[in-house]
Write an enzyme that holds these catalytic residues in place. Structure first.
Site, PDB file in Angstrom:
ATOM      1  N   HIS A   1       0.827  -1.202   0.000  1.00  0.00           N
ATOM      2  CA  HIS A   1       0.000   0.000   0.000  1.00  0.00           C
ATOM      3  C   HIS A   1       0.865   1.258   0.000  1.00  0.00           C
ATOM      4  O   HIS A   1       2.035   1.240   0.404  1.00  0.00           O
ATOM      5  CB  HIS A   1      -0.941   0.021   1.218  1.00  0.00           C
ATOM      6  CG  HIS A   1      -0.266   0.390   2.500  1.00  0.00           C
ATOM      7  ND1 HIS A   1       0.020   1.699   2.860  1.00  0.00           N
ATOM      8  CD2 HIS A   1       0.195  -0.393   3.521  1.00  0.00           C
ATOM      9  CE1 HIS A   1       0.618   1.708   4.042  1.00  0.00           C
ATOM     10  NE2 HIS A   1       0.743   0.457   4.468  1.00  0.00           N
ATOM     11  N   CYS A   2       0.296   2.324  -0.488  1.00  0.00           N
ATOM     12  CA  CYS A   2       0.852   3.668  -0.294  1.00  0.00           C
ATOM     13  C   CYS A   2      -0.262   4.474   0.355  1.00  0.00           C
ATOM     14  O   CYS A   2      -1.107   3.889   1.044  1.00  0.00           O
ATOM     15  CB  CYS A   2       1.342   4.273  -1.619  1.00  0.00           C
ATOM     16  SG  CYS A   2       0.097   4.325  -2.924  1.00  0.00           S
ATOM     17  N   ASN A   3      -0.298   5.765   0.167  1.00  0.00           N
ATOM     18  CA  ASN A   3      -1.350   6.550   0.819  1.00  0.00           C
ATOM     19  C   ASN A   3      -2.712   6.277   0.184  1.00  0.00           C
ATOM     20  O   ASN A   3      -3.648   5.842   0.843  1.00  0.00           O
ATOM     21  CB  ASN A   3      -1.022   8.043   0.752  1.00  0.00           C
ATOM     22  CG  ASN A   3      -1.887   8.858   1.697  1.00  0.00           C
ATOM     23  OD1 ASN A   3      -2.779   8.316   2.351  1.00  0.00           O
ATOM     24  ND2 ASN A   3      -1.626  10.151   1.794  1.00  0.00           N
TER      25      ASN A   3
END
Length: 239
Positions: free
Chosen positions: A118-120
């Site tokens: 995941h990222c933001n």
């Protein structure tokens, strides 16, 4: 290294499940891209209940350095994390960081784990890493790999710089495969040659002895012939 897919297999892999109806709120959830590899936004990683329901064991947290105060490992006591600090802009070099992420994902899955990347927002940064992983895993073109991930998480949209790097990475991984494929037969030939040489070494003494014995036997035989055909002066004695 997995065997290359046939054209029909590539088509099926890229298309993905046809019974999924994408809804806007699904961008706040994570989706399974490959068996045991999921992609999503940071918000999905904030719910311990969600992570446990998905049987997640490992998490790749990719974040812009400016987001470190909020986008961070939340449950280090429950999951194994890999945190990568990057910049979500077109100049960020992802190819340099990808091997670390790939090794982490490969090891986790090999151990029976399930990985969330995941990222933001799960829109540009983390999808670029997952596309590179899928590309190499299935030996796909960058476009097929991108479409495969998009067909499972419809909202992804890597920025232009990341797309350029996906194209570059295809050339890099294909070149590595070509080198590995060309060197593998050479290794086999070298092993076979060494095996023959070892066998020759093992049998060399025996064959030498055989030749030696043959020479001895022949010389003995020649001596015997010589002794029977030796000139006898008495036979010529006429006195």
């Amino acid at each position: 290294m997995n065997a290359p897919l046939t054209d029909e297999q590539v088509k099926n892999v890229v298309q993905g499940p046809g019974d999924v109806e994408w809804r806007y709120e699904m961008r706040r959830e994570c989706q399974e891209i490959l068996p045991n590899l999921l992609l999503g936004p940071f918000v999905a990683s904030k719910s311990l209940e969600t992570l446990r329901s998905l049987r997640i064991t490992h998490i790749v947290c990719i974040r812009d350095a400016k987001e470190a105060f909020s986008v961070r490992p939340r449950f280090p006591e429950s999951f194994t994390y890999l945190t990568l600090d990057v910049e979500d802009n077109e100049e960020q070099n992802l190819i340099r960081l990808f091997p670390t992420a790939k090794q982490f994902i490969d090891q986790a899955i090999a151990q029976g784990g399930r990985v969330l990347v995941h990222c933001n927002g799960g829109i540009s940064l983390s999808p670029a890493f997952v596309v590179m992983f899928v590309m190499q895993h299935y030996q796909l073109s960058w476009e097929d790999a991108l479409h495969m991930v998009q067909n499972r998480r419809y909202c992804i949209s890597p920025n232009g710089g990341f797309l350029t790097q996906l194209k570059e990475y295809e050339a890099i991984y294909r070149a590595s495969q070509a080198v590995a494929s060309s060197s593998y037969p050479n290794v086999n030939r070298t092993i076979a040659r060494r095996k023959r040489e070892d066998e020759d070494d093992e049998d060399g003494t025996d064959r030498y002895d055989d030749r030696k014995r043959a020479l001895v036997d022949n010389s003995d035989h020649d001596d015997a012939l010589s002794s029977t055909s030796t000139y006898d002066p008495d036979s010529m004695d006429v006195s």
